[in-house]
Design a protein around this motif. Structure first.
Motif, mmCIF file in Angstrom:
data_model
loop_
_atom_site.group_PDB
_atom_site.id
_atom_site.type_symbol
_atom_site.label_atom_id
_atom_site.label_comp_id
_atom_site.label_asym_id
_atom_site.label_seq_id
_atom_site.Cartn_x
_atom_site.Cartn_y
_atom_site.Cartn_z
ATOM 1 N N VAL A 175 0.842 -1.204 0.000
ATOM 2 C CA VAL A 175 0.000 0.000 0.000
ATOM 3 C C VAL A 175 0.874 1.250 0.000
ATOM 4 O O VAL A 175 1.929 1.290 0.651
ATOM 5 N N ALA A 176 0.421 2.281 -0.708
ATOM 6 C CA ALA A 176 1.068 3.596 -0.671
ATOM 7 C C ALA A 176 0.271 4.515 0.243
ATOM 8 O O ALA A 176 -0.966 4.447 0.278
ATOM 9 N N LEU A 177 0.965 5.365 0.990
ATOM 10 C CA LEU A 177 0.330 6.354 1.857
ATOM 11 C C LEU A 177 0.493 7.735 1.244
ATOM 12 O O LEU A 177 1.581 8.108 0.802
ATOM 13 N N LEU A 178 -0.586 8.511 1.250
ATOM 14 C CA LEU A 178 -0.546 9.902 0.804
ATOM 15 C C LEU A 178 -1.154 10.738 1.928
ATOM 16 O O LEU A 178 -2.378 10.733 2.130
ATOM 17 N N ILE A 179 -0.311 11.439 2.674
ATOM 18 C CA ILE A 179 -0.692 12.064 3.943
ATOM 19 C C ILE A 179 -0.612 13.583 3.857
ATOM 20 O O ILE A 179 0.378 14.139 3.381
ATOM 21 N N SER A 180 -1.657 14.262 4.347
ATOM 22 C CA SER A 180 -1.616 15.723 4.442
ATOM 23 C C SER A 180 -0.799 16.135 5.661
ATOM 24 O O SER A 180 -0.960 15.576 6.753
ATOM 25 N N THR A 181 0.060 17.134 5.469
ATOM 26 C CA THR A 181 0.840 17.677 6.580
ATOM 27 C C THR A 181 0.195 18.935 7.155
ATOM 28 O O THR A 181 0.794 19.635 7.968
ATOM 29 N N SER A 182 -1.051 19.225 6.749
ATOM 30 C CA SER A 182 -1.717 20.460 7.169
ATOM 31 C C SER A 182 -2.362 20.376 8.547
ATOM 32 O O SER A 182 -2.794 21.394 9.090
ATOM 33 N N VAL A 205 4.851 0.725 0.432
ATOM 34 C CA VAL A 205 5.782 0.810 -0.703
ATOM 35 C C VAL A 205 6.121 2.251 -1.064
ATOM 36 O O VAL A 205 7.118 2.510 -1.755
ATOM 37 N N ALA A 206 5.294 3.198 -0.627
ATOM 38 C CA ALA A 206 5.567 4.614 -0.880
ATOM 39 C C ALA A 206 4.860 5.427 0.193
ATOM 40 O O ALA A 206 3.768 5.059 0.656
ATOM 41 N N GLU A 207 5.474 6.530 0.600
ATOM 42 C CA GLU A 207 4.878 7.418 1.587
ATOM 43 C C GLU A 207 5.145 8.856 1.140
ATOM 44 O O GLU A 207 6.276 9.336 1.177
ATOM 45 N N GLU A 208 4.076 9.529 0.686
ATOM 46 C CA GLU A 208 4.183 10.880 0.150
ATOM 47 C C GLU A 208 3.310 11.838 0.968
ATOM 48 O O GLU A 208 2.364 11.416 1.651
ATOM 49 N N ASP A 214 -3.109 22.344 -1.785
ATOM 50 C CA ASP A 214 -2.535 21.948 -3.067
ATOM 51 C C ASP A 214 -3.631 21.634 -4.081
ATOM 52 O O ASP A 214 -4.701 21.126 -3.729
ATOM 53 N N LYS A 215 -3.338 21.912 -5.343
ATOM 54 C CA LYS A 215 -4.294 21.646 -6.420
ATOM 55 C C LYS A 215 -3.759 20.669 -7.468
ATOM 56 O O LYS A 215 -4.542 20.074 -8.206
ATOM 57 N N ASP A 216 -2.445 20.528 -7.520
ATOM 58 C CA ASP A 216 -1.833 19.652 -8.525
ATOM 59 C C ASP A 216 -1.052 18.546 -7.820
ATOM 60 O O ASP A 216 -0.026 18.793 -7.189
ATOM 61 N N VAL A 220 3.332 13.784 -7.403
ATOM 62 C CA VAL A 220 3.270 12.840 -6.288
ATOM 63 C C VAL A 220 2.643 11.527 -6.740
ATOM 64 O O VAL A 220 3.130 10.429 -6.419
ATOM 65 N N LEU A 221 1.550 11.622 -7.472
ATOM 66 C CA LEU A 221 0.848 10.421 -7.924
ATOM 67 C C LEU A 221 1.690 9.601 -8.898
ATOM 68 O O LEU A 221 1.655 8.365 -8.872
#
Length: 392
Positions: A175-182, A205-208, A214-216, A220-221
């Motif tokens: 699994v990949a993680l996509l986490i907001s730092t806000s 497998v990935a942590e971004e 953000d709009k774009d 990252v993807l």
């Protein structure tokens, strides 16, 4: 010092009222009880606050129509907008304490709740949040925040739910993680997910990271796509999540995308586009297709002309908790109401049976996993129940 501040604040508010400015309804008299409703009515998470307030208002309207509380007193709800902003939330809380409120309902998010904790604690006013899931709202550094309560489960549990769903239902190991730092919400869910998922034999497998504004997300993807995950966990709020889902599908990422209760509502679908919502899941407090929820849905639709979201149901239960607390206390004394809330047991809410743990002020509740199901032909799609996860 507290008394001096309140006198000064009252003078400022009196001048504001004379100038035609008001932060809510008029103060209650002998036959009414003032309750503050501090919600995100505008701003980036207005969808949550608007739904939560509608649910709370419905519960209070029904209670008032059925005789009120404490042998005939009506509840006067003072509605205030924190604009989805912690600073504004703190400012409005300072104004509300002089309105003789016996409790505060809301806010909805961890960051706006944290901003008002010092005020409600100083003035000894119980606050019940419908959906603030941050771990340290009720217990911070091992110490109980004795005036803070919630109607929802917490970040750690949501992260655990997501991890168990990935392992047991999706049956994925990478699994990949996509986490907001806000804010704390996304980080909290992400950390809990990672701990439980890896302990169960899964691999991240990935942590971004991203920021809520953000709009774009294409760069990252694309990095995530290069790691070939079997699923992507995105515990964020709907405004960013909707764009992430849309851009992920446009980038050819077809694996399941799932997250926490920040997905709630139709805005995620509107932003992402219904055609991009295949294999999208999230954890929530209630499933609106639950047969036990149909009477609440009927009443809500009759009142507002729209279907309720999980946040509306949580707002309803938050008001129900307060009503039960006031009745059990037999008084409008805030300490008595707090003690009653602390020992609340087996309250039959629309999101489930609510029993408050007196040592943490957290309810013991299960979670559900919902999946977006495409509509047939021209029919609108909807979120449907997939599975239930109970606390272990």
């Amino acid at each position: 010092m507290k008394k001096i501040f309140k006198v000064a604040l009252a003078a400022v508010l009196s001048l504001s009222l004379l100038a035609g400015c008001s932060i809510g309804a008029s103060s209650g008299g002998e036959d009414s009880i003032n309750v503050a409703a501090l919600f995100e009515l505008t701003g980036d998470v207005a969808q949550y606050g608007q739904a939560g307030l509608k649910g709370a208002k419905l519960a209070i309207k029904q209670q008032n129509e059925n005789g009120g509380v404490l042998d005939g007193k009506t509840i006067n709800l003072i509605e205030t907008d924190n604009k989805s902003d912690p600073t504004e939330s703190a400012t409005q809380a300072e104004k509300l304490v002089d309105r003789d409120v016996v409790a505060v309902l809301g806010p909805m998010t961890t960051r706006t709740i944290k901003a008002v904790i010092p005020t409600v604690t100083s003035y000894e006013i119980p606050l019940i949040t419908p959906s603030g899931t941050g771990e340290d709202l009720t217990v911070e550094n091992g110490k109980l925040n004795e005036w803070i309560f919630r109607a929802c489960f917490m970040d750690l549990f949501q992260g655990e739910v997501g991890a168990r769903f990935a392992l047991d239902d999706l049956k994925v190991k990478n699994v990949a993680l996509l986490i907001s730092t806000s804010g704390d919400y996304s980080r909290g869910l992400g950390e809990a997910f990672k701990e439980v998922f890896t302990a169960g034999g899964g691999t991240i497998v990935a942590e971004e990271n991203y920021m809520d504004q953000d709009k774009d997300f294409r760069a990252v993807l694309n990095r995530i796509k290069g790691k070939n995950p079997e699923a992507i966990y995105v515990p964020g709020y709907y405004e960013a999540v909707g764009v992430i889902i849309k851009q992920a599908r446009e980038a050819g990422i077809t694996v399941p995308i799932f997250g926490g209760d920040g997905f709630n509502g139709n805005e995620t679908t509107r932003i992402a586009g219904a055609n991009n919502m295949s294999e999208v899941y999230y954890s929530d407090h209630v499933a609106t297709d639950d047969p036990g929820l149909q009477e609440f849905i009927r009443q809500y639709e009759e009142e507002y002309g729209e279907k309720p979201t999980g946040f509306a149901a949580l707002g309803y239960d938050t008001a129900q908790m307060l009503i039960a607390g006031i009745e059990k206390a037999g008084s409008t004394d805030t300490k008595a109401i707090r003690d009653a809330l602390e020992n609340l047991q087996d309250l039959q809410g629309v999101t489930g049976t609510i029993t408050v743990d007196p040592t943490t002020h957290n309810p013991k509740k299960s979670a559900v996993i919902l999946k977006y199901e495409q509509g047939e032909d021209d029919e609108e799609g909807q979120w449907v129940f997939t599975s239930r996860v109970d606390p272990q």
